[in-house]
Design a protein around this motif. Sequence first.
Motif, mmCIF file in Angstrom:
data_model
loop_
_atom_site.group_PDB
_atom_site.id
_atom_site.type_symbol
_atom_site.label_atom_id
_atom_site.label_comp_id
_atom_site.label_asym_id
_atom_site.label_seq_id
_atom_site.Cartn_x
_atom_site.Cartn_y
_atom_site.Cartn_z
ATOM 1 N N THR A 105 56.663 106.044 22.243
ATOM 2 C CA THR A 105 55.596 106.215 21.253
ATOM 3 C C THR A 105 55.207 104.851 20.673
ATOM 4 O O THR A 105 56.011 103.911 20.685
ATOM 5 N N PRO A 106 53.999 104.726 20.143
ATOM 6 C CA PRO A 106 53.593 103.467 19.513
ATOM 7 C C PRO A 106 54.536 103.033 18.388
ATOM 8 O O PRO A 106 54.759 101.836 18.195
ATOM 9 N N THR A 107 55.068 104.002 17.655
ATOM 10 C CA THR A 107 55.993 103.650 16.568
ATOM 11 C C THR A 107 57.240 102.975 17.113
ATOM 12 O O THR A 107 57.707 101.960 16.569
ATOM 13 N N THR A 108 57.793 103.500 18.212
ATOM 14 C CA THR A 108 58.987 102.901 18.809
ATOM 15 C C THR A 108 58.671 101.532 19.385
ATOM 16 O O THR A 108 59.440 100.583 19.207
ATOM 17 N N TRP A 109 57.531 101.425 20.086
ATOM 18 C CA TRP A 109 57.137 100.113 20.611
ATOM 19 C C TRP A 109 56.939 99.119 19.477
ATOM 20 O O TRP A 109 57.233 97.928 19.619
ATOM 21 N N GLY A 110 56.448 99.588 18.349
ATOM 22 C CA GLY A 110 56.241 98.696 17.216
ATOM 23 C C GLY A 110 57.538 98.082 16.734
ATOM 24 O O GLY A 110 57.594 96.882 16.414
ATOM 25 N N VAL A 111 58.600 98.880 16.688
ATOM 26 C CA VAL A 111 59.906 98.369 16.269
ATOM 27 C C VAL A 111 60.423 97.348 17.277
ATOM 28 O O VAL A 111 60.923 96.274 16.912
ATOM 29 N N ILE A 112 60.288 97.669 18.561
ATOM 30 C CA ILE A 112 60.741 96.749 19.619
ATOM 31 C C ILE A 112 59.936 95.454 19.577
ATOM 32 O O ILE A 112 60.490 94.350 19.648
ATOM 33 N N SER A 113 58.624 95.592 19.448
ATOM 34 C CA SER A 113 57.749 94.413 19.418
ATOM 35 C C SER A 113 58.046 93.526 18.222
ATOM 36 O O SER A 113 58.090 92.297 18.343
ATOM 37 N N ARG A 114 58.247 94.143 17.058
ATOM 38 C CA ARG A 114 58.534 93.368 15.860
ATOM 39 C C ARG A 114 59.846 92.603 16.013
ATOM 40 O O ARG A 114 59.969 91.463 15.564
ATOM 41 N N THR A 115 60.830 93.208 16.676
ATOM 42 C CA THR A 115 62.113 92.541 16.898
ATOM 43 C C THR A 115 61.946 91.320 17.788
ATOM 44 O O THR A 115 62.462 90.234 17.484
ATOM 45 N N PHE A 116 61.228 91.483 18.905
ATOM 46 C CA PHE A 116 60.975 90.342 19.803
ATOM 47 C C PHE A 116 60.229 89.240 19.059
ATOM 48 O O PHE A 116 60.566 88.059 19.164
ATOM 49 N N TRP A 117 59.200 89.632 18.314
ATOM 50 C CA TRP A 117 58.386 88.662 17.574
ATOM 51 C C TRP A 117 59.218 87.942 16.522
ATOM 52 O O TRP A 117 59.130 86.729 16.350
ATOM 53 N N PHE A 118 60.064 88.694 15.829
ATOM 54 C CA PHE A 118 60.923 88.111 14.794
ATOM 55 C C PHE A 118 61.876 87.084 15.400
ATOM 56 O O PHE A 118 62.200 86.067 14.764
ATOM 57 N N LEU A 119 62.304 87.328 16.641
ATOM 58 C CA LEU A 119 63.231 86.425 17.316
ATOM 59 C C LEU A 119 62.541 85.231 17.982
ATOM 60 O O LEU A 119 63.199 84.394 18.595
ATOM 61 N N GLY A 120 61.222 85.161 17.849
ATOM 62 C CA GLY A 120 60.509 83.986 18.340
ATOM 63 C C GLY A 120 59.510 84.233 19.448
ATOM 64 O O GLY A 120 58.798 83.305 19.865
ATOM 65 N N TYR A 121 59.417 85.467 19.960
ATOM 66 C CA TYR A 121 58.470 85.741 21.039
ATOM 67 C C TYR A 121 57.052 85.791 20.497
ATOM 68 O O TYR A 121 56.739 86.556 19.576
ATOM 69 N N ALA A 122 56.181 84.970 21.060
ATOM 70 C CA ALA A 122 54.767 84.954 20.668
ATOM 71 C C ALA A 122 53.967 84.421 21.846
ATOM 72 O O ALA A 122 53.952 83.215 22.100
ATOM 73 N N PRO A 123 53.307 85.292 22.615
ATOM 74 C CA PRO A 123 52.504 84.836 23.751
ATOM 75 C C PRO A 123 51.343 83.955 23.297
ATOM 76 O O PRO A 123 51.030 83.882 22.102
ATOM 77 N N LYS A 124 50.712 83.287 24.245
ATOM 78 C CA LYS A 124 49.623 82.369 23.933
ATOM 79 C C LYS A 124 48.533 83.074 23.129
ATOM 80 O O LYS A 124 48.086 84.165 23.464
ATOM 81 N N GLY A 125 48.103 82.417 22.059
ATOM 82 C CA GLY A 125 47.059 82.969 21.213
ATOM 83 C C GLY A 125 47.557 83.892 20.119
ATOM 84 O O GLY A 125 46.758 84.395 19.328
ATOM 85 N N CYS A 126 48.874 84.121 20.079
ATOM 86 C CA CYS A 126 49.450 85.017 19.074
ATOM 87 C C CYS A 126 50.141 84.201 17.986
ATOM 88 O O CYS A 126 50.871 83.253 18.290
ATOM 89 N N GLU A 127 49.911 84.539 16.745
ATOM 90 C CA GLU A 127 50.572 83.869 15.634
ATOM 91 C C GLU A 127 52.079 84.093 15.718
ATOM 92 O O GLU A 127 52.548 85.226 15.820
ATOM 93 N N SER A 128 52.849 83.043 15.668
ATOM 94 C CA SER A 128 54.306 83.146 15.734
ATOM 95 C C SER A 128 54.875 83.564 14.383
ATOM 96 O O SER A 128 54.185 83.524 13.359
ATOM 97 N N HIS A 129 56.137 83.945 14.403
ATOM 98 C CA HIS A 129 56.803 84.318 13.150
ATOM 99 C C HIS A 129 56.842 83.130 12.194
ATOM 100 O O HIS A 129 56.624 83.290 10.986
ATOM 101 N N ARG A 130 57.088 81.946 12.727
ATOM 102 C CA ARG A 130 57.128 80.746 11.883
ATOM 103 C C ARG A 130 55.779 80.489 11.231
ATOM 104 O O ARG A 130 55.700 80.203 10.021
ATOM 105 N N LYS A 131 54.697 80.615 11.997
ATOM 106 C CA LYS A 131 53.363 80.403 11.439
ATOM 107 C C LYS A 131 53.003 81.495 10.435
ATOM 108 O O LYS A 131 52.339 81.232 9.428
ATOM 109 N N ALA A 132 53.447 82.718 10.709
ATOM 110 C CA ALA A 132 53.170 83.810 9.783
ATOM 111 C C ALA A 132 53.885 83.588 8.451
ATOM 112 O O ALA A 132 53.325 83.862 7.384
ATOM 113 N N ARG A 133 55.109 83.074 8.515
ATOM 114 C CA ARG A 133 55.838 82.782 7.275
ATOM 115 C C ARG A 133 55.110 81.715 6.464
ATOM 116 O O ARG A 133 55.036 81.808 5.228
ATOM 117 N N LYS A 134 54.546 80.738 7.155
ATOM 118 C CA LYS A 134 53.775 79.705 6.467
ATOM 119 C C LYS A 134 52.524 80.306 5.833
ATOM 120 O O LYS A 134 52.152 79.960 4.694
#
Length: 212
Positions: A104-133
């Motif tokens: 489900t989208p909700t489950t993918w959202g949790v998985i995606s947020r975890t990857f993103w939080f750990l540093g995953y950010a494909p080209k053109g995507c705001e990284s966790h570090r940039k989002a914190r800034k």
Amino acid sequence: MTGMIVTARHGRPNVDRSVKITAREYGRWWANYDLTGLAPDQEPPQSLIDIASNAEVVLCSTMPRAIETADAVVDSARIVPRDSLFVEAPLPPPPFFPDWIKLTPTTWGVISRTFWFLGYAPKGCESHRKARKRVKAVADRLVAEVESSGGDVLLCAHGYLNWMIHRVLIKRGWELVEHRGGNDYWSHRAYRKKEKVRSRAARPRRASMAAE
């Protein structure tokens, strides 16, 4: 006493979260989510309407779900400024998942947020570090709005962004004085700057009894 900062999550968007989709399909689902407004049956709680009516400033992100939320809580009584500074932290589809895995989208959202939080950010995507800034800049803006207006400031934004704002405001000496609805749709958090406690004046030392 300074005014309050209130961050509110938008109402429920008009999307289907019950579908089962692949990771790649989740990327398209999220892109459509960002273009979607609120479901037709959504109405703001009276608590948020009251906060908006008493606020000196009401702001929102440029996402349709946040714009419609802000319009609903002010009931067309004012024009709400929109700013992309307040958009949600991104949720890029997670890598390395085969198409036979459907969730489900909700489950993918949790998985995606975890990857993103750990540093995953494909080209053109705001990284966790940039989002914190960016969130630090959001906090700067909200504090400045409170100080310049002298009253309460309401931001209609997004769930994860509001959580990130919460952490920054607490570190800066703002106190959570109200939290309604958890992190559900239409939930809100209210903060007030902690008053500095004056230390007692140092007592004068007793004069020495010994003669010099």
